[in-house]
Design a protein around this motif. Structure first.
Motif, PDB file in Angstrom:
ATOM      1  N   VAL A 254      12.664  -7.799 -17.166  1.00 20.44           N
ATOM      2  CA  VAL A 254      12.701  -9.171 -17.672  1.00 20.44           C
ATOM      3  C   VAL A 254      12.715 -10.160 -16.508  1.00 20.44           C
ATOM      4  CG1 VAL A 254      14.095 -10.853 -18.938  1.00 20.44           C
ATOM      5  CG2 VAL A 254      13.790  -8.539 -19.849  1.00 20.44           C
ATOM      6  N   ILE A 255      13.532  -9.891 -15.495  1.00 18.10           N
ATOM      7  CA  ILE A 255      13.614 -10.787 -14.338  1.00 18.10           C
ATOM      8  C   ILE A 255      12.293 -10.822 -13.586  1.00 18.10           C
ATOM      9  CG2 ILE A 255      14.724 -11.130 -12.099  1.00 18.10           C
ATOM     10  CD1 ILE A 255      17.295 -10.003 -13.335  1.00 18.10           C
ATOM     11  N   LEU A 256      11.698  -9.659 -13.352  1.00 18.45           N
ATOM     12  CA  LEU A 256      10.441  -9.601 -12.611  1.00 18.45           C
ATOM     13  C   LEU A 256       9.325 -10.352 -13.338  1.00 18.45           C
ATOM     14  CD1 LEU A 256      10.417  -5.914 -11.317  1.00 18.45           C
ATOM     15  CD2 LEU A 256      10.635  -7.985  -9.947  1.00 18.45           C
ATOM     16  N   VAL A 339       9.266 -10.624  -5.172  1.00 18.47           N
ATOM     17  CA  VAL A 339       9.128  -9.314  -5.805  1.00 18.47           C
ATOM     18  C   VAL A 339       9.013  -8.225  -4.742  1.00 18.47           C
ATOM     19  CG1 VAL A 339       7.701  -7.895  -7.332  1.00 18.47           C
ATOM     20  CG2 VAL A 339       8.082 -10.313  -7.871  1.00 18.47           C
ATOM     21  N   VAL A 340       8.316  -8.516  -3.655  1.00 20.53           N
ATOM     22  CA  VAL A 340       8.244  -7.567  -2.533  1.00 20.53           C
ATOM     23  C   VAL A 340       9.645  -7.254  -2.021  1.00 20.53           C
ATOM     24  CG1 VAL A 340       7.516  -7.285  -0.124  1.00 20.53           C
ATOM     25  CG2 VAL A 340       5.901  -8.172  -1.810  1.00 20.53           C
ATOM     26  N   GLY A 341      10.459  -8.297  -1.840  1.00 19.82           N
ATOM     27  CA  GLY A 341      11.830  -8.096  -1.383  1.00 19.82           C
ATOM     28  C   GLY A 341      12.648  -7.285  -2.358  1.00 19.82           C
ATOM     29  N   TYR A 342      12.439  -7.541  -3.650  1.00 24.51           N
ATOM     30  CA  TYR A 342      13.172  -6.778  -4.670  1.00 24.51           C
ATOM     31  C   TYR A 342      12.783  -5.304  -4.623  1.00 24.51           C
ATOM     32  CZ  TYR A 342      14.464  -4.866  -9.184  1.00 24.51           C
ATOM     33  OH  TYR A 342      14.967  -4.056 -10.175  1.00 24.51           O
ATOM     34  N   LEU A 343      11.507  -5.022  -4.475  1.00 18.65           N
ATOM     35  CA  LEU A 343      11.059  -3.629  -4.431  1.00 18.65           C
ATOM     36  C   LEU A 343      11.601  -2.921  -3.196  1.00 18.65           C
ATOM     37  CD1 LEU A 343       7.357  -3.993  -5.654  1.00 18.65           C
ATOM     38  CD2 LEU A 343       9.358  -3.235  -6.954  1.00 18.65           C
ATOM     39  N   LEU A 344      11.673  -3.618  -2.068  1.00 10.96           N
ATOM     40  CA  LEU A 344      12.274  -3.029  -0.864  1.00 10.96           C
ATOM     41  C   LEU A 344      13.753  -2.734  -1.104  1.00 10.96           C
ATOM     42  CD1 LEU A 344      10.668  -5.140   2.011  1.00 10.96           C
ATOM     43  CD2 LEU A 344      10.363  -2.687   1.615  1.00 10.96           C
ATOM     44  N   TRP A 345      14.427  -3.680  -1.706  1.00  4.58           N
ATOM     45  CA  TRP A 345      15.860  -3.512  -1.992  1.00  4.58           C
ATOM     46  C   TRP A 345      16.088  -2.368  -2.966  1.00  4.58           C
ATOM     47  CZ3 TRP A 345      18.528  -4.371  -6.690  1.00  4.58           C
ATOM     48  CH2 TRP A 345      19.925  -4.338  -6.582  1.00  4.58           C
ATOM     49  N   SER A 346      15.116  -2.136  -3.864  1.00  3.13           N
ATOM     50  CA  SER A 346      15.237  -1.071  -4.854  1.00  3.13           C
ATOM     51  C   SER A 346      14.854   0.298  -4.306  1.00  3.13           C
ATOM     52  CB  SER A 346      14.360  -1.392  -6.072  1.00  3.13           C
ATOM     53  OG  SER A 346      14.750  -2.611  -6.662  1.00  3.13           O
ATOM     54  N   GLY A 347      14.519   0.351  -3.023  1.00  5.73           N
ATOM     55  CA  GLY A 347      14.154   1.630  -2.423  1.00  5.73           C
ATOM     56  C   GLY A 347      12.745   2.094  -2.757  1.00  5.73           C
ATOM     57  N   LYS A 348      11.823   1.133  -2.920  1.00  4.71           N
ATOM     58  CA  LYS A 348      10.428   1.463  -3.228  1.00  4.71           C
ATOM     59  C   LYS A 348       9.509   0.815  -2.197  1.00  4.71           C
ATOM     60  CE  LYS A 348      11.689   1.718  -8.089  1.00  4.71           C
ATOM     61  NZ  LYS A 348      11.599   1.122  -9.429  1.00  4.71           N
ATOM     62  N   TYR A 351       5.495   0.769  -2.718  1.00  8.99           N
ATOM     63  CA  TYR A 351       5.044  -0.233  -3.684  1.00  8.99           C
ATOM     64  C   TYR A 351       5.184  -1.649  -3.100  1.00  8.99           C
ATOM     65  CZ  TYR A 351       4.862   3.315  -7.351  1.00  8.99           C
ATOM     66  OH  TYR A 351       4.536   4.420  -8.117  1.00  8.99           O
ATOM     67  N   ALA A 352       6.266  -1.877  -2.359  1.00  2.00           N
ATOM     68  CA  ALA A 352       6.461  -3.187  -1.735  1.00  2.00           C
ATOM     69  C   ALA A 352       5.347  -3.483  -0.736  1.00  2.00           C
ATOM     70  CB  ALA A 352       7.823  -3.234  -1.041  1.00  2.00           C
ATOM     71  N   LEU A 353       4.973  -2.498   0.067  1.00  2.00           N
ATOM     72  CA  LEU A 353       3.895  -2.692   1.034  1.00  2.00           C
ATOM     73  C   LEU A 353       2.558  -2.914   0.324  1.00  2.00           C
ATOM     74  CD1 LEU A 353       4.815  -0.033   3.764  1.00  2.00           C
ATOM     75  CD2 LEU A 353       4.949  -2.537   3.948  1.00  2.00           C
ATOM     76  N   ALA A 354       2.344  -2.188  -0.778  1.00  2.00           N
ATOM     77  CA  ALA A 354       1.106  -2.381  -1.532  1.00  2.00           C
ATOM     78  C   ALA A 354       1.027  -3.798  -2.087  1.00  2.00           C
ATOM     79  CB  ALA A 354       1.024  -1.366  -2.662  1.00  2.00           C
ATOM     80  N   LEU A 355       2.137  -4.292  -2.634  1.00  2.00           N
ATOM     81  CA  LEU A 355       2.147  -5.654  -3.175  1.00  2.00           C
ATOM     82  C   LEU A 355       1.970  -6.676  -2.059  1.00  2.00           C
ATOM     83  CD1 LEU A 355       2.441  -7.534  -5.556  1.00  2.00           C
ATOM     84  CD2 LEU A 355       4.921  -7.390  -5.315  1.00  2.00           C
ATOM     85  N   LEU A 356       2.611  -6.439  -0.909  1.00  2.00           N
ATOM     86  CA  LEU A 356       2.430  -7.346   0.222  1.00  2.00           C
ATOM     87  C   LEU A 356       0.966  -7.360   0.664  1.00  2.00           C
ATOM     88  CD1 LEU A 356       3.674  -9.208   2.369  1.00  2.00           C
ATOM     89  CD2 LEU A 356       4.109  -7.167   3.762  1.00  2.00           C
ATOM     90  N   THR A 400       8.173  -0.240 -11.379  1.00  2.00           N
ATOM     91  CA  THR A 400       9.329  -0.235 -12.274  1.00  2.00           C
ATOM     92  C   THR A 400       9.387   1.028 -13.144  1.00  2.00           C
ATOM     93  OG1 THR A 400       8.112  -1.471 -13.973  1.00  2.00           O
ATOM     94  CG2 THR A 400       9.383  -2.754 -12.365  1.00  2.00           C
ATOM     95  N   SER A 401       8.253   1.710 -13.273  1.00  2.16           N
ATOM     96  CA  SER A 401       8.242   2.917 -14.110  1.00  2.16           C
ATOM     97  C   SER A 401       8.755   4.130 -13.374  1.00  2.16           C
ATOM     98  CB  SER A 401       6.821   3.207 -14.612  1.00  2.16           C
ATOM     99  OG  SER A 401       5.981   3.611 -13.538  1.00  2.16           O
TER     100      SER A 401
END
Length: 402
Positions: A254-256, A339-348, A351-356, A400-401
């Protein structure tokens, strides 16, 4: 499939969903008296529909117009007398793909979609609900409440031209709305939901569409709220429906998606640049920023008054083209970097690099086109940058999946 959706989705930015117009049954005029309060002047330009001459559109339909454009509901359309083709034109099929893509992202984010006939059929029904039914309802409703201003600026459109009667339009609005809600309820039953989450998402989205176009709220006249509502409708709601169909909505999703709706606000501002002259012609302007000069003037109150008055306008009119350009790119880029920062914080990190990696080309095209001249290069910017944002949505969904 993603390439096709990306290509078609770009043309949705050329539709008239963001057309701002006064209430349909009220005279198109604004008070010229203004409001004066010790250094603060907020003034709207007086406008008379008899004095506002609609310019001949560059893409008015002619006998040589495109039948494809007519079916998609975009400019450059051929004249048509077939009532069913006109009905389809009112639903603007060109605006459906982003909703379809949102359902795809939601299904991917659920982690429970499988390529079985049942899951494929479920997703197709959800796409039909989101696209042809509820987006078609939204677009037809929007044209209905814009019919008087269209009679000035685009008299060839189906409603003001008389190609379809007002009763037929009203019937179409109700049929599409009820069909969407019925499909939503059926999907809840099919998914075995104890609580009809998809039905309530559809109902809430339909209400949002109504207050976006209809008075007295008419969110489309509000530079911030209208554009954010547009972004949420095209990104969050179909995503939530797709994810609820195959899994459960979670707080992080929901937040994302709400964050991505802020990016959608930035995309909607790109359309505002094209309509800035029309907005000004209809009196949606102010007499400059508040002059905070007197010692006893309450600075905060003065600025809040100014901010309130600016809410009824498109952002380029309210803040000027230069400021609006940076608001636009800031909304798009800061959202994705968050969102990139969130994915890094979530240990992904992957995916964060792909989004960046998908965000950086957008920044390049912003400097190459949008920030250079948003009027001249808006189409080039949209065609160049938006596919990367759309693919970034899918990357986020897949992240997220897992």
């Amino acid at each position: 499939m993603s390439t096709l959706l990306n290509t078609i989705a770009l043309s949705t930015l050329h539709t008239n969903l963001n057309r701002r117009s006064p209430p349909p049954l009220a005279p198109i005029s604004f008070s010229g008296t203004g409001t004066r309060r010790r250094g603060l002047i907020v003034r709207a330009t007086e406008t008379d529909t008899n004095k506002v001459k609609g310019q001949v559109p560059d893409a008015a339909p002619t006998k040589d117009g495109s039948s494809i454009n007519q079916l998609l509901g975009i400019k450059g359309a051929a004249q048509e007398t077939n009532k069913w083709k006109i009905r389809l034109q009112l639903t603007k099929p060109v605006t459906w793909p982003p909703l379809v893509w949102g359902v795809v992202c939601g299904a991917a984010a659920s982690g429970n979609f499988h390529w079985t006939p049942e899951d494929v059929l479920k997703s197709i029904m959800c796409m039909v609900m989101s696209g042809p039914c509820l987006t078609g309802y939204t677009q037809t409703l929007n044209d209905w409440y814009d019919r008087e201003i269209d009679a000035i600026n685009e008299p060839y459109r189906p409603i003001p031209s008389g190609a379809i009667t007002e009763n037929e339009v009203i019937i179409q609005i109700w049929v599409l709305l009820l069909a969407g809600l019925v499909i939503a309820g059926a999907l809840d039953v099919w998914a075995g939901h104890d609580f009809p989450v998809i039905f309530y998402l559809a109902l809430g989205g339909s209400f949002l569409s109504y207050i976006y176009s209809a008075p007295p709220l008419k969110l489309k006249q509000n530079g911030w709220m209208g554009n954010f509502a547009l972004g949420a409708s095209y990104i969050s709601l179909p995503w939530w429906a797709g994810q609820a169909l195959f899994g459960n909505l979670t707080l992080d999703v929901v937040i994302l998606t709400i964050l991505y709706s802020i990016a959608g606000l930035g995309i909607a501002i790109v359309n505002d640049f094209k309509s800035i002259e029309g907005d000004r012609a209809l009196g949606l302007q102010v007499g400059g920023r508040p002059a905070l000069m007197t010692e006893d003037f309450i600075y905060a109150s003065g600025y809040l008054i100014y901010f309130f008055y600016n809410q009824i306008q498109s952002l380029p009119v309210a803040f000027g083209v230069d400021a609006a350009k940076w608001i636009c790119v800031g909304a798009i880029d800061i959202t994705q970097l968050s969102v990139v920062g969130y994915l890094l914080w979530s240990g992904k990190p992957y995916y964060a690099l792909a989004l960046l990696g998908l965000t950086l080309p957008q920044v390049y095209f912003q400097f190459a086109y949008l920030l250079k001249d948003p009027f001249k290069y808006d189409v080039k910017y949209q065609a160049s940058a938006q596919p990367f944002l759309i693919l970034g949505l899918l990357v986020t969904a897949l992240a997220t999946s897992h």
